[in-house]
Design an enzyme around this catalytic site. Sequence first.
Site, PDB file in Angstrom:
ATOM      1  N   ARG A 233      -8.582  -3.916   8.560  1.00 27.30           N
ATOM      2  CA  ARG A 233      -8.921  -2.609   8.134  1.00 27.30           C
ATOM      3  C   ARG A 233     -10.428  -3.178   8.174  1.00 27.30           C
ATOM      4  NH1 ARG A 233      -3.946  -1.365   3.644  1.00 27.30           N
ATOM      5  NH2 ARG A 233      -3.053  -1.533   5.519  1.00 27.30           N
TER       6      ARG A 233
ATOM      7  N   SER B 212      -3.135   2.517   5.878  1.00 28.90           N
ATOM      8  CA  SER B 212      -2.355   2.990   5.354  1.00 28.90           C
ATOM      9  C   SER B 212      -3.095   3.521   4.388  1.00 28.90           C
ATOM     10  CB  SER B 212      -1.923   1.590   4.368  1.00 28.90           C
ATOM     11  OG  SER B 212      -0.213   1.980   3.632  1.00 28.90           O
ATOM     12  N   HIS B 213      -2.368   3.323   2.705  1.00 26.36           N
ATOM     13  CA  HIS B 213      -2.832   4.377   2.007  1.00 26.36           C
ATOM     14  C   HIS B 213      -5.188   4.760   1.120  1.00 26.36           C
ATOM     15  CE1 HIS B 213      -2.429   0.120   0.621  1.00 26.36           C
ATOM     16  NE2 HIS B 213      -3.145   0.705  -0.731  1.00 26.36           N
TER      17      HIS B 213
ATOM     18  N   ASP C  17       2.354   8.473   1.484  1.00 29.96           N
ATOM     19  CA  ASP C  17       0.812   8.118   2.157  1.00 29.96           C
ATOM     20  C   ASP C  17      -0.043   8.244   3.227  1.00 29.96           C
ATOM     21  OD1 ASP C  17       1.913   5.886   2.795  1.00 29.96           O
ATOM     22  OD2 ASP C  17       0.849   4.792   2.212  1.00 29.96           O
TER      23      ASP C  17
ATOM     24  N   ASP D 121       0.192   6.811   6.058  1.00 28.72           N
ATOM     25  CA  ASP D 121       1.232   6.612   6.988  1.00 28.72           C
ATOM     26  C   ASP D 121       2.627   6.906   7.294  1.00 28.72           C
ATOM     27  OD1 ASP D 121       1.082   3.808   5.508  1.00 28.72           O
ATOM     28  OD2 ASP D 121       1.870   3.042   7.232  1.00 28.72           O
TER      29      ASP D 121
ATOM     30  N   ASP E 181       4.613   5.693   4.605  1.00 26.47           N
ATOM     31  CA  ASP E 181       5.663   4.399   4.285  1.00 26.47           C
ATOM     32  C   ASP E 181       5.875   3.940   3.105  1.00 26.47           C
ATOM     33  OD1 ASP E 181       2.770   3.150   3.749  1.00 26.47           O
ATOM     34  OD2 ASP E 181       3.738   1.536   5.375  1.00 26.47           O
ATOM     35  N   ARG E 182       4.703   4.989   2.222  1.00 24.87           N
ATOM     36  CA  ARG E 182       4.450   4.653   0.222  1.00 24.87           C
ATOM     37  C   ARG E 182       5.215   5.966   0.013  1.00 24.87           C
ATOM     38  NH1 ARG E 182       0.436   0.593  -1.324  1.00 24.87           N
ATOM     39  NH2 ARG E 182      -0.068  -0.985   0.892  1.00 24.87           N
TER      40      ARG E 182
ATOM     41  N   THR F 265       4.145 -10.753  -1.520  1.00 24.21           N
ATOM     42  CA  THR F 265       3.997  -9.385  -1.050  1.00 24.21           C
ATOM     43  C   THR F 265       3.164  -8.978   0.421  1.00 24.21           C
ATOM     44  OG1 THR F 265       2.797  -8.891  -3.098  1.00 24.21           O
ATOM     45  CG2 THR F 265       1.568  -7.505  -1.392  1.00 24.21           C
TER      46      THR F 265
ATOM     47  N   GLU G  59       8.855  -2.985  -3.049  1.00 23.39           N
ATOM     48  CA  GLU G  59       7.415  -3.395  -3.553  1.00 23.39           C
ATOM     49  C   GLU G  59       6.697  -2.783  -4.420  1.00 23.39           C
ATOM     50  OE1 GLU G  59       5.698  -4.400  -0.330  1.00 23.39           O
ATOM     51  OE2 GLU G  59       4.467  -2.834   0.077  1.00 23.39           O
TER      52      GLU G  59
ATOM     53  N   SER H  61       3.763  -1.774  -5.077  1.00 25.49           N
ATOM     54  CA  SER H  61       3.072  -0.691  -4.586  1.00 25.49           C
ATOM     55  C   SER H  61       3.586   0.222  -4.191  1.00 25.49           C
ATOM     56  CB  SER H  61       2.077  -1.493  -3.930  1.00 25.49           C
ATOM     57  OG  SER H  61       2.328  -2.413  -2.755  1.00 25.49           O
TER      58      SER H  61
ATOM     59  N   LYS I 105       8.329  -0.184   5.558  1.00 33.03           N
ATOM     60  CA  LYS I 105       8.622   0.435   4.335  1.00 33.03           C
ATOM     61  C   LYS I 105       8.472   2.159   4.876  1.00 33.03           C
ATOM     62  CE  LYS I 105       4.855  -1.249   2.546  1.00 33.03           C
ATOM     63  NZ  LYS I 105       3.867  -1.329   2.749  1.00 33.03           N
TER      64      LYS I 105
END
Length: 644
Positions: free
Chosen positions: A69, A172-173, A353, A355, A357-358, A422, A449, A451, A462
């Site tokens: 990233r 991601s987020h 989020d 993408d 996954d969260r 993690t 997890e 997060s 996830k």
Amino acid sequence: MKFHLSATIGLALLCSPSYSARAWTTPATFAVRGGASSSVPSSTSLGATAIEVDTKPIEGMRPGTSGLRKKVEVWQAVDEANKNYVENFIQSLVDTAMDNNEGKPLDTLIVAGDGRYFNNEAIQIIVKVLAGNGVKNIWIPQGGIMSTPAVSAAIRTLEGGKAQGGIVLTASHNPGGPGEDFGIKYNEGYGQPAGEEFTEALYAKSLELKTFKTVEDASDIDLNADVGTTFEITDGSTVTIIDPFDSYMESLKGCFDFDGLKKFCQRDGVSILYDGMHGAGGPFAKKVLVDEIGLPESSLLRSDPRIDFGKCHPDPNLTYAADLVKKMGLKADGSSEESVDFDSIPMLGAANDGDGDRNLIAGAQCFVTPSDSLAMICDNWEAIPHFAKAGGPKGVARSMPSSAALDVVAEARDIPCFSTPTGWKFFGNLMSSKEMFDGTDYTPFLCGEESFGTGSDHIREKDGLWAVLAWMSILMKANENVPEGEPLVSVKDIVKNHWAKYGRHFYCRYDYEAVESDSANEVMDLIRDSFVNGDVSSAESGDIELVGAEEFGYTDPVDGSTTSKQGLILSFKYPSGDTARVIFRLSGTGSAGATIRMYLEKFEKDQSKHDEAAPVALKSLADRALSLVKMTELTGRESPTVIT
């Protein structure tokens, strides 16, 4: 059946011999059309030529736990020093993947992104590099957008699991847009994030790279072409537009009772509010919650993907999902807003989020921490067909910084439980213990997890929408014997009953974002030198006593690999004898500076104290820990960026 229609189109020059940096334009929004078109898919020959272009190594291409990233301008090569940044990274990735394929060209790869700024332009560059390297089949979802869990599902199942991997364009987020973040990660052949061995090999190759392969004389791919459309880039490389939803829907329908959920959602008093945060998960939520289960479209908030996520931070926590949190009758700290009429609040609230996954889970006037959510899904596995048909999970796992709420349930229900570093790749080994290593079969498997990540073995990532369906299933099961017209069992009822049975693990996280890297390392060095390698009895005195310190390391029970320096743990004891712990980690998910994450946990068996807001219950512990590690003195930060 595939139909091929000849077509001739104008050819546009991709690159000059100097392959100069580009100026990119991006549309205001991306649209993903659902399902295959009824028109006949076409086949277009682009007649491109493979070429090799001189380049130079670029420092800093070491992927973290979920890919590489950086600020988007780095990927765009705005600075001459980053010329060919995407090409260099993808060439290093392809070379590493080919090494793992006995040196042979790759047959099939998926390329998809979360729809953030630079998504479509990056796809076009990547396709050309893959074609230049002789990748035979390149699959791109219609619209270019696909959630991370959907990519994992497609790798595993599309055309019998033909894909050897997937290149996922996501940070991601993290925020998107000009001046914000962009990222690329790689998922391997079972749909799992690339392991450290792969990412370190990629990094090593990036430091030695002298050329990259691409194609010239090829027009861009029409990402909005009908599903099934093919583009023959070279004689040996073809792009196919695939349906983003099919494989993922198949995997979800293998986990949940969609017919039962549809019937349950027709009951009076059942309402769902889902916040897509303008990320990739929104179209998938519409497909599942509206098209399949029958909820009204008013159940969806911010579910249209936008390149800048509507200028919001697409992280599903109490701070960045503030509108949803308020609509669920909650204050910013997750405590109940008693002035709001309970009966006017949706039964279940959720957010995903960027993408997809969260996840954030909330009930009416009840925020469910990710650690509690995982434990409660485990304790209610009978409500989820994926687990129920197998007699329950055969293994569960949590990331080490997550609370021990899962451990208590697993012990009571006699389920093997693991605490890992993690990073979802560690769960991937456990889920694939039998599949990849011919070891112990832990499937069906549940993991999560702190997060805001939850998932199972249906894929190797996830899965935010999976968590939403899991909670809908728990509510459906809890209310199966409640007569029509009677008050329904709520999320708050389920949470309170769980705490009464197992005790409450008060838990929250402080994030100090974009801390100057040297200052962040000073904090970690102080903890390591003074307490882990020093003497905890030398700590300044206080009502909350420091009784131990350690640095977490992990030996993988599946492949025997070891991972060190995964978090610094300070153990405490209250005057009452109650135990607590505080964990410090540097996060690898940012694109600039460092994020110091401080995790606070205190177990409370006394039911009369369970209703206190976690940040309030943990405030004295936080103050004690921050004083010991000299957070303000070393970083200049008086308070965290986010408490969640």
